[in-house]
Design an enzyme around this catalytic site. Structure first.
Site, mmCIF file in Angstrom:
data_model
loop_
_atom_site.group_PDB
_atom_site.id
_atom_site.type_symbol
_atom_site.label_atom_id
_atom_site.label_comp_id
_atom_site.label_asym_id
_atom_site.label_seq_id
_atom_site.Cartn_x
_atom_site.Cartn_y
_atom_site.Cartn_z
ATOM 1 N N ALA A 178 2.930 5.653 -14.507
ATOM 2 C CA ALA A 178 3.854 4.596 -14.953
ATOM 3 C C ALA A 178 4.068 3.577 -13.833
ATOM 4 O O ALA A 178 4.059 2.360 -14.065
ATOM 5 C CB ALA A 178 5.186 5.207 -15.382
ATOM 6 N N ILE A 186 -9.825 9.419 -3.289
ATOM 7 C CA ILE A 186 -10.107 9.027 -1.905
ATOM 8 C C ILE A 186 -9.658 10.124 -0.934
ATOM 9 O O ILE A 186 -8.573 10.697 -1.103
ATOM 10 C CB ILE A 186 -9.364 7.708 -1.567
ATOM 11 C CG1 ILE A 186 -9.580 6.644 -2.664
ATOM 12 C CG2 ILE A 186 -9.803 7.167 -0.203
ATOM 13 C CD1 ILE A 186 -11.010 6.276 -2.975
ATOM 14 N N LYS A 211 2.047 2.889 -11.251
ATOM 15 C CA LYS A 211 0.833 2.120 -10.944
ATOM 16 C C LYS A 211 0.474 1.162 -12.085
ATOM 17 O O LYS A 211 -0.030 0.068 -11.845
ATOM 18 C CB LYS A 211 -0.332 3.070 -10.641
ATOM 19 C CG LYS A 211 -0.138 3.916 -9.374
ATOM 20 C CD LYS A 211 -0.001 3.081 -8.111
ATOM 21 C CE LYS A 211 -0.083 3.930 -6.854
ATOM 22 N NZ LYS A 211 0.062 3.147 -5.616
ATOM 23 N N TYR A 242 3.684 8.684 -11.565
ATOM 24 C CA TYR A 242 2.728 7.902 -10.767
ATOM 25 C C TYR A 242 1.953 6.925 -11.666
ATOM 26 O O TYR A 242 1.765 5.754 -11.313
ATOM 27 C CB TYR A 242 1.785 8.894 -10.095
ATOM 28 C CG TYR A 242 0.843 8.340 -9.061
ATOM 29 C CD1 TYR A 242 1.288 8.018 -7.779
ATOM 30 C CD2 TYR A 242 -0.512 8.177 -9.346
ATOM 31 C CE1 TYR A 242 0.397 7.549 -6.820
ATOM 32 C CE2 TYR A 242 -1.401 7.714 -8.398
ATOM 33 C CZ TYR A 242 -0.951 7.399 -7.136
ATOM 34 O OH TYR A 242 -1.829 6.936 -6.189
ATOM 35 N N SER A 248 -3.982 2.339 -8.802
ATOM 36 C CA SER A 248 -4.730 3.599 -8.899
ATOM 37 C C SER A 248 -5.436 3.614 -10.251
ATOM 38 O O SER A 248 -4.941 3.032 -11.226
ATOM 39 C CB SER A 248 -3.772 4.791 -8.822
ATOM 40 O OG SER A 248 -4.451 5.987 -9.178
ATOM 41 N N ASN A 299 0.799 -1.227 0.000
ATOM 42 C CA ASN A 299 0.000 0.000 0.000
ATOM 43 C C ASN A 299 0.833 1.280 0.000
ATOM 44 O O ASN A 299 0.394 2.301 -0.522
ATOM 45 C CB ASN A 299 -0.925 -0.029 1.232
ATOM 46 C CG ASN A 299 -1.525 1.333 1.537
ATOM 47 O OD1 ASN A 299 -2.482 1.766 0.887
ATOM 48 N ND2 ASN A 299 -0.950 2.060 2.501
HETATM 49 P P1 NAP Z 1 -1.073 8.825 2.485
HETATM 50 O O1 NAP Z 1 -2.205 9.310 3.322
HETATM 51 O O2 NAP Z 1 -0.052 9.794 1.990
HETATM 52 O O3 NAP Z 1 -0.354 7.612 3.245
HETATM 53 C C1 NAP Z 1 0.730 6.932 2.672
HETATM 54 C C2 NAP Z 1 1.464 6.196 3.758
HETATM 55 O O4 NAP Z 1 2.611 5.551 3.157
HETATM 56 C C3 NAP Z 1 1.989 7.135 4.829
HETATM 57 O O5 NAP Z 1 1.795 6.564 6.100
HETATM 58 C C4 NAP Z 1 3.457 7.245 4.481
HETATM 59 O O6 NAP Z 1 4.315 7.514 5.569
HETATM 60 C C5 NAP Z 1 3.749 5.854 3.946
HETATM 61 N N1 NAP Z 1 4.979 5.810 3.165
HETATM 62 C C6 NAP Z 1 5.435 6.720 2.260
HETATM 63 N N2 NAP Z 1 6.634 6.341 1.792
HETATM 64 C C7 NAP Z 1 6.946 5.178 2.408
HETATM 65 C C8 NAP Z 1 8.072 4.307 2.375
HETATM 66 N N3 NAP Z 1 9.135 4.561 1.587
HETATM 67 N N4 NAP Z 1 8.064 3.201 3.148
HETATM 68 C C9 NAP Z 1 7.010 2.927 3.959
HETATM 69 N N5 NAP Z 1 5.937 3.728 4.056
HETATM 70 C C10 NAP Z 1 5.897 4.833 3.289
HETATM 71 O O7 NAP Z 1 -1.626 8.116 1.168
HETATM 72 P P2 NAP Z 1 -2.974 7.294 0.919
HETATM 73 O O8 NAP Z 1 -3.909 8.200 0.230
HETATM 74 O O9 NAP Z 1 -3.384 6.573 2.147
HETATM 75 O O10 NAP Z 1 -2.425 6.244 -0.177
HETATM 76 C C11 NAP Z 1 -2.215 4.863 0.093
HETATM 77 C C12 NAP Z 1 -2.059 4.146 -1.237
HETATM 78 O O11 NAP Z 1 -3.237 4.362 -2.034
HETATM 79 C C13 NAP Z 1 -0.891 4.658 -2.082
HETATM 80 O O12 NAP Z 1 -0.274 3.603 -2.750
HETATM 81 C C14 NAP Z 1 -1.568 5.586 -3.080
HETATM 82 O O13 NAP Z 1 -0.813 5.727 -4.253
HETATM 83 C C15 NAP Z 1 -2.868 4.848 -3.311
HETATM 84 N N6 NAP Z 1 -3.932 5.686 -3.856
HETATM 85 C C16 NAP Z 1 -4.458 6.721 -3.160
HETATM 86 C C17 NAP Z 1 -5.467 7.497 -3.742
HETATM 87 C C18 NAP Z 1 -6.115 8.648 -3.038
HETATM 88 O O14 NAP Z 1 -6.979 9.292 -3.639
HETATM 89 N N7 NAP Z 1 -5.771 8.945 -1.791
HETATM 90 C C19 NAP Z 1 -5.908 7.205 -5.038
HETATM 91 C C20 NAP Z 1 -5.344 6.151 -5.719
HETATM 92 C C21 NAP Z 1 -4.363 5.381 -5.126
HETATM 93 P P3 NAP Z 1 4.534 9.048 6.112
HETATM 94 O O15 NAP Z 1 3.440 9.276 7.066
HETATM 95 O O16 NAP Z 1 5.863 9.058 6.729
HETATM 96 O O17 NAP Z 1 4.472 9.925 4.907
#
Ligand code: NAP
Length: 259
Positions: free
Chosen positions: A170, A201, A172, A168, A155, A103
């Site tokens: 590329a 989200i 995903k 991003y 995504s 994730n």
């Molecule tokens: P988020 O709120 O930014 O949370 C991401 C988490 O990943 C944070 O806890 C972050 O830690 C951690 N992280 C970042 N780099 C890392 C690393 N190198 N090693 C371990 N942990 C790491 O993002 P989210 O919205 O929950 O997204 C979660 C997943 O869903 C991601 O893969 C994202 O691409 C995908 N996604 C999200 C959306 C959306 O609309 N939100 C849409 C499509 C896909 P820190 O707290 O230290 O930053």
């Protein structure tokens, strides 16, 4: 397949994921945290793991306080040594790994003409190469068990593209190809691999876009709202639990945005 088990306290719990060991990367906050919480409520033993040591500890402690069987192990998914230590800690604790949710992810958006090589590489490393690095040692354990459920968080951008997100998209899209290939290679060992592709989200990741852009996107979502981390968690739990005969699939959880 639901099971009844007696807990240490003598009460009876019933959950789709009873006693399954689940690792969720990037689960200190956001979608990862919601996935971990739901799987915990379905009976799984949970590994909270995040690059941020503070949120790893506090989230693990909060879930534990809700009665879950939870450990917190900080891990940077771009660093092989850090991953090996995390996987070793899980195997020392519980001796198996049933579910892996890749994730953790970041964005470094910019129009392609302005996108730096550094921001390209950071996104590829954190969102794609991370899955290669984390899945490798986990699959070793799953192969021995002849059981595993891997769910990659992709995504809709990886399927449809999005202006300002070449890196991003590329990463995903690569994760989706990775998902289908692992599904083919490991099906004979009863290991499935699927992907959830979230749309828009409500987390810190999208908060950064600002109110105006958010309401413009919501206008195009047939279900009329942004998704919640829990909407994503329910799709992940489906692949982790009841979807026994489903592998190599990508499900969009986007409120109909890309019908
Ligand atoms: P988020 O709120 O930014 O949370 C991401 C988490 O990943 C944070 O806890 C972050 O830690 C951690 N992280 C970042 N780099 C890392 C690393 N190198 N090693 C371990 N942990 C790491 O993002 P989210 O919205 O929950 O997204 C979660 C997943 O869903 C991601 O893969 C994202 O691409 C995908 N996604 C999200 C959306 C959306 O609309 N939100 C849409 C499509 C896909 P820190 O707290 O230290 O930053």
């Amino acid at each position: 397949m639901q099971t009844n088990t007696a807990t240490k306290e003598g009460t009876t719990k019933m959950g789709m994921l009873d006693d399954k060991v689940a690792i969720v990367t990037g689960s200190g906050r956001g979608i990862g945290r919601a996935i971990a919480t739901l799987m915990m409520n379905q009976g799984a033993k949970i590994v909270i793991t995040d690059i941020n040591e503070e949120t790893t500890k506090s989230t693990a402690a909060e879930l534990k306080a809700e009665g879950g069987d939870v450990i917190g192990v900080a891990c940077n998914v771009t660093n092989s040594e850090s991953i090996e230590k995390m996987v070793e800690a899980v195997l020392n604790q519980w001796g198996r790994i049933d579910i892996l949710v890749n994730n953790a992810g970041i964005t470094r958006d910019d129009l392609f003409i302005r996108m730096t090589e550094e921001n390209w590489q950071a996104v590829i490393d954190t969102n794609l190469t991370s899955a290669f690095k984390v899945t490798k040692p986990v699959l070793k354990a799953m192969s021995k068990q002849r059981f595993g459920r891997i769910i990659n968080i992709a995504s809709t951008t990886g399927v449809h593209g999005n202006a300002g997100q070449a890196n991003y998209a590329a990463a995903k899209a690569g994760l989706i190809g990775f998902t289908k290939t692992i599904a083919r290679e490991y099906a004979s060992r009863n290991i499935t691999c699927n992907a959830v592709a979230p749309g828009f989200i409500a987390t810190d990741m999208t908060k950064a876009l600002g109110e105006e852009k958010i309401s413009k996107v919501v206008e195009h979502i047939p279900l009329g709202r942004m998704g919640t981390p829990e909407d994503i968690a329910r799709a992940v739990a489906f692949f982790a639990g009841p979807a026994e005969y489903v592998t190599g699939q990508v499900i969009k959880v986007d409120g109909g945005l890309y019908i």
